[in-house]
Design an enzyme around this catalytic site. Structure first.
Site, short mmCIF file in Angstrom:
data_model
loop_
_atom_site.label_atom_id
_atom_site.label_comp_id
_atom_site.label_asym_id
_atom_site.label_seq_id
_atom_site.Cartn_x
_atom_site.Cartn_y
_atom_site.Cartn_z
N LEU A 74 0.88 -1.26 -0.07
CA LEU A 74 0.02 0.03 0.03
C LEU A 74 0.84 1.33 -0.16
O LEU A 74 1.73 1.37 0.87
CB LEU A 74 -0.86 0.02 1.28
CG LEU A 74 -1.93 1.25 1.38
CD1 LEU A 74 -3.00 1.35 0.11
CD2 LEU A 74 -2.50 1.20 2.87
N ASP A 75 0.53 2.10 -0.83
CA ASP A 75 1.36 3.43 -0.81
C ASP A 75 2.81 3.36 -1.29
O ASP A 75 3.55 4.34 -0.62
CB ASP A 75 0.58 4.45 0.08
CG ASP A 75 -0.67 4.79 -0.02
OD1 ASP A 75 -1.14 4.69 -1.02
OD2 ASP A 75 -1.35 4.84 1.14
N ALA A 76 3.30 2.20 -1.47
CA ALA A 76 4.65 2.10 -1.57
C ALA A 76 5.16 1.72 -3.05
O ALA A 76 6.42 1.55 -2.97
CB ALA A 76 5.12 1.01 -0.80
#
Lengths: 297, 297, 297, 297
Positions: free
Chosen positions: A240-242
């Site tokens: 996530l969001d990486a």
């Protein structure tokens, strides 16, 4: 070696061709690639290369005019593969300037990014087709209607995620979609979904990543008392969001700004940063490697 | 054809060589230049090129490691001239990584840019020698003393300008100066002086050029009620504040800022923007053409 | 109720007085405070107030000329306490414009922030005395010598931290220091040390907090592939890199920037952001509450 | 003395009232104004003041809740006039939070600012009515239709300007328009037109004023080789591009950017800067004085 996503539809008379290449660095790469183009009478109108000195990886974007190019557009991929890509174990993409990418937009309830995207497409600022909008809520259907775009409501619950994602994927296939933009889509896609569209799903996250990943970043930014807020656009990966960051920008804030002010100021950032990412993606200016991006400008 | 300012002192074992080239655009230039390097076993560590499509001018910066390069450093210029520069009518410069440029600083009474420059040189952030400071006022001599640098006071009046500039030029020659930085030097140099140092005099102007050229730009900015102020670093030409721009930056201001606040905020801009220009100049990242600069980054 | 750090040395004829106030919000606060000043013939030259609507806290900074003020400077604190501060349970500070704050600088081996601070003080840009520099390394002593400032080397090991901090505190007392600046000081101060100087220790952290706290933020930023790097200045609290943020700024970076480039670009940010924090602190423009700052501008 | 443009339609139960005041500076102004509010049981939720020390002018914006305010909304203007405005010779405006301003948009052929404005209004981001769009070209009528807004085509020639402006003014009156936004409207309004709407016409100019006023600023910026381009929003006065500046912003460009790239990057700036100006105008955050603006934030 492998053409990651070379275009399959061949243009009759495209204006220019663009090669995106990365491979292990070695001496003479630029010379061999530019010689391939020059020898065949291509006029280079853009060339940029980058070497990751630490990892010894070579990146290049080269664009040339096809008008008097000796190799027919339909044969360039084959010939490049044989002469250079296979011998030098290159990862590469070949694009033509007259392709019009097909984009699907996933949204939830917030309209600002969707409006901005559709205005850019409709006014001719972008050469992108948007035939499909998918949402887990019906709220933005009036906007889709206003622009004459098909809008599908697929509500996600903990229980139906698998089926709904299957339906989403069927829609992407049916509409012949090249890439997906999550324009403040408030659902987390499954790794299976993501794996089907590597470097083809672009998200906008409303913080300056890696600060404040996950939910409610403006509230967290307010609580921490930061003096600057940001927005980040990135390719979606299963973490996530990486994923690899494509674009970021920031705006100054002060103690006078409430959470609502941060949300308001952040909206403009989100629109801008997402638009820059979409522009760079469709202009074939991005190479992604090792969770970082090379953005040719 | 002409080596604009090729280095004359030759290094024993420089790490790398850098070519800066501009010439009329034609097919195959990148290929021929990179082939020259690759064929002689040079490993390219930086390559960037730019084509001014409107004027059909080609610009290139290429840097390569000399360790196993087949041509001795002392012979590169000759061989490049014969093989490529003369046949292709190139303007070019050849630099070696172990050169330490010699910079003179001209100042009047304001110390902030001078302090910043000397701190960067003295701390090893920059590899630049500063053997000479020239001023029309004695005010900053204590700073020169503190850093152990020769400081000459040459006051300028309407009547003595010619002689004083002759004296300045004698100093630049005696100290073997490569380029001059005007660090808030409040005198206008004569065209004769400027012509002797083409693209070798860097000025910092305390406005966002072309807005507010000439004297007292902060007062003008205040009177106009701008919401942003700027600073501009440029090569000096005989037209005041109109030379090729190297770097610019800005800072937001508001109605709360008095002229004194603009001066205070502007100081930090001036330091930064001038430092970026000096960095780019000494890193051989600038090509100037038609009163515009190409800054390779 | 409590004068947090009202000045004890009273000026003979200060130009102006500044009150910094925070207390529970209630109706009529601005009216009562400005009436106190107007009634005593003080001319307000700066007034700003802020209400944290969520927490119902009132913040105010007011500055007025003392020339014809009816209350002698030496009696203002007492009279304000009796009339307003105690009845309204205010936290407050009273400052006079002719105070010159005394600042100690703690450094390790990196000179850029120290040089920038000393240049600003020495050139008269700041009205701050720097009588004392403390370091865990001898490297920057030559700079201190150059500026004629006492420099103490107190190397920190896991075993001697307590004694060395006792020595540091003794130095701060002996030199009559008002506040401490950690100018890239690479040691973590103990909570005991920090508790002695609440909102009187300013740190510069070389990242955009809360991203990349702790060690080697430029390496982490590079690994994450961010497109913007930042610097953050904050008051030091016992939680590492988590104190109230005073100032932040950022600069764009690209795939071309190596870790060394990030370090280089970051240096300029660190200097600027730390300088802004010191300026705001000494101009009495900061109120800190609930780990956030109100910065009056 | 004079209520510049006090609202005439009175709300039944507005949430808050806002006073914008400027007058000659004198002691006790803040105290008297806040006392007027506090005495009548109003709770101040925003107060900011500014003194132009040079010109001795006092500016203030104060907003307070009306819920338990002792004076009925309909009587506030009269009472403020009698008690304070007339005795102190104030210029003032009184606004209520439940007013919805009515905005007309003038356009030519470029859609980006218009789209952005309509998206913000339609999505509820702004509380502004846009009943009227006026253009000298029919090109953008489809957008007006899409949003259901009346669109009038009034082509301007050298011969018909006077009549067409009369028609425009009739439309503004008929649609009960409060203020006009020139969203890349490519005509110059006559002084007579402008005089009818003082500080009620907002323009967006596609340069960093005062650099590049007039036509084709992107071409001029390219020719000058600037490294930053900007956009400026200002109130229209009879002198071209010289009215009080409300908002400005900039974006970095490089030698790689063609004029077309400047136009593309500038579009996003224009949208943002114009939107900020409209926001500040309708939030009653702007006071204009002596061709400068005070923007309360």
């Amino acid at each position: 070696m492998q053409a990651d996503n070379a275009s399959t539809t061949l243009p009759s008379t495209p204006h220019s061709a663009t090669l995106l290449i990365h491979c292990q660095d070695r001496q003479g790469l630029v010379s061999r690639i530019t010689d391939f183009i020059a020898r065949n009478n291509g006029n280079i109108i853009y060339l940029d290369q980058h070497v990751d000195a630490q990892k010894q990886v070579f990146f290049m974007r080269v664009e040339w005019e096809l008008e008097s190019f000796a190799i027919p557009a339909a044969d360039i991929a084959d010939q490049f593969r044989q002469e250079l890509a296979e011998p030098l174990a290159m990862h590469w993409q070949l694009h033509f300037s007259d392709e019009t990418p097909r984009m699907a937009v996933f949204v939830s309830k917030l309209p600002h990014c969707l409006f901005d995207i559709l205005a850019r497409c409709q006014s001719g600022e972008w050469n992108i087709d948007v035939p499909l909008i998918v949402s887990n809520h019906p709220d933005l259907k009036p906007i889709a209607d206003r622009f004459g775009i098909d809008y599908y409501v697929l509500p996600i619950t903990p229980n139906n995620k698998q089926e709904q994602e299957a339906e989403q994927r069927a829609l992407l296939a049916r509409y012949n979609i090249d890439f997906v933009v999550l324009a403040r889509y408030m659902q987390i896609l499954s790794p299976e979904f993501i794996d089907h569209y590597p470097e083809r799903i672009i998200n906008i996250h409303h913080s300056f990543l890696p600060a404040f990943p996950g939910a409610k970043p403006y509230h967290s930014a307010y609580a921490r008392g930061v003096k600057i807020i940001g927005a980040t656009s990135h390719y979606v990966t299963s973490e996530l969001d990486a994923g690899p960051i494509i674009a970021q920008d920031v705006v100054h804030v002060s103690h006078r700004d409430s959470v609502e002010d941060l949300v308001r100021k952040g909206r403009d950032l989100e629109k801008l940063v997402l638009a820059r990412a979409i522009w760079n993606h469709t202009q074939r200016k991005i190479l992604s490697y090792d969770n970082r991006t090379v953005i040719f400008d």
